[in-house]
Design a protein around this motif. Structure first.
Motif, short mmCIF file in Angstrom:
data_model
loop_
_atom_site.label_atom_id
_atom_site.label_comp_id
_atom_site.label_asym_id
_atom_site.label_seq_id
_atom_site.Cartn_x
_atom_site.Cartn_y
_atom_site.Cartn_z
N MET A 32 0.82 -1.18 0.00
CA MET A 32 0.00 0.00 0.00
C MET A 32 0.88 1.26 0.00
SD MET A 32 -3.22 1.15 2.30
CE MET A 32 -2.38 1.24 3.82
N ASN A 33 1.98 1.22 0.75
CA ASN A 33 2.87 2.38 0.76
C ASN A 33 3.35 2.73 -0.64
OD1 ASN A 33 2.64 2.38 3.52
ND2 ASN A 33 4.80 2.09 3.93
N ASN A 34 3.80 1.73 -1.39
CA ASN A 34 4.30 1.99 -2.73
C ASN A 34 3.19 2.51 -3.64
OD1 ASN A 34 6.86 1.16 -2.01
ND2 ASN A 34 6.56 -0.92 -2.72
N TYR A 35 2.02 1.92 -3.55
CA TYR A 35 0.87 2.38 -4.36
C TYR A 35 0.57 3.84 -4.07
CZ TYR A 35 -3.98 3.27 -5.54
OH TYR A 35 -5.14 3.84 -6.02
N LEU A 36 0.44 4.19 -2.78
CA LEU A 36 0.11 5.58 -2.42
C LEU A 36 1.24 6.53 -2.78
CD1 LEU A 36 -1.72 5.08 0.98
CD2 LEU A 36 -2.68 6.05 -1.11
N SER A 37 2.47 6.10 -2.59
CA SER A 37 3.61 6.96 -2.91
C SER A 37 3.63 7.29 -4.40
CB SER A 37 4.91 6.27 -2.49
OG SER A 37 6.00 7.14 -2.66
N LEU A 38 3.39 6.28 -5.24
CA LEU A 38 3.35 6.52 -6.68
C LEU A 38 2.16 7.39 -7.07
CD1 LEU A 38 4.34 2.97 -7.95
CD2 LEU A 38 5.69 5.07 -8.17
N LYS A 39 1.02 7.15 -6.47
CA LYS A 39 -0.18 7.90 -6.80
C LYS A 39 -0.09 9.37 -6.35
CE LYS A 39 -5.16 7.59 -6.64
NZ LYS A 39 -5.56 7.38 -8.01
N LEU A 40 0.44 9.59 -5.15
CA LEU A 40 0.50 10.94 -4.58
C LEU A 40 1.81 11.67 -4.89
CD1 LEU A 40 -0.97 10.06 -1.06
CD2 LEU A 40 -2.18 11.16 -2.98
N HIS A 41 2.81 10.94 -5.39
CA HIS A 41 4.16 11.49 -5.62
C HIS A 41 4.76 12.04 -4.32
CE1 HIS A 41 2.35 12.04 -9.78
NE2 HIS A 41 3.16 10.99 -9.85
N LEU A 42 4.54 11.30 -3.24
CA LEU A 42 5.05 11.69 -1.92
C LEU A 42 5.59 10.45 -1.21
CD1 LEU A 42 2.08 13.97 -0.79
CD2 LEU A 42 4.40 14.75 -1.36
N PRO A 43 6.57 10.63 -0.31
CA PRO A 43 7.05 9.50 0.48
C PRO A 43 6.00 9.08 1.52
CG PRO A 43 8.47 11.43 0.80
CD PRO A 43 7.34 11.84 -0.08
#
Length: 118
Positions: free
Chosen positions: A1-12
């Motif tokens: 989920m972290n990787n998905y959200l990071s890619l979607k939001l462009h945030l760490p």
């Protein structure tokens, strides 16, 4: 989920097992020469980086999370952190909504407590 959200939001994004942390959490700049064991990376120098810390020391940052607080199959309560820098209040609300949607989509109905720390 972290990787998905990071890619979607462009945030760490970082996720942490709350049972492995003490209650007194803070967001600070790491001391000079400070390091911790990064997940899958060995020792990581975090000197002068923004970090999340408790009374035992730093456990997470925008560059990498530590093994000390990492999520496992035994995790019951977790904290997900979106490290954002300079977003407006409306952008923060949009990020919050996106994260809540993702959590509900992956885990189904669950209790979510959100806090925006500025």
């Amino acid at each position: 989920m972290n990787n998905y959200l990071s890619l979607k939001l462009h945030l760490p994004i970082g996720s942490y097992d709350l049972s492995k942390l003490n209650n007194d959490l803070s967001y600070m700049v790491a001391r000079r020469d400070e390091e911790y064991e990064g997940i899958g990376k060995g020792k990581i120098g975090i000197s002068s980086f923004p970090v999340l810390s408790d009374s035992l020391g730093p456990f997470g940052s925008p560059i990498s999370d530590s093994t000390r607080a990492m999520i496992s199959l035994e995790t019951k309560k977790a904290m997900l952190v979106v490290y954002s820098f300079g977003e407006s209040p409306s952008e923060l609300q949009a990020i919050k909504s996106e994260v809540e949607q993702a959590i509900n989509g992956i885990f189904g109905t669950t209790e979510i407590q959100t806090t925006i720390v500025v």
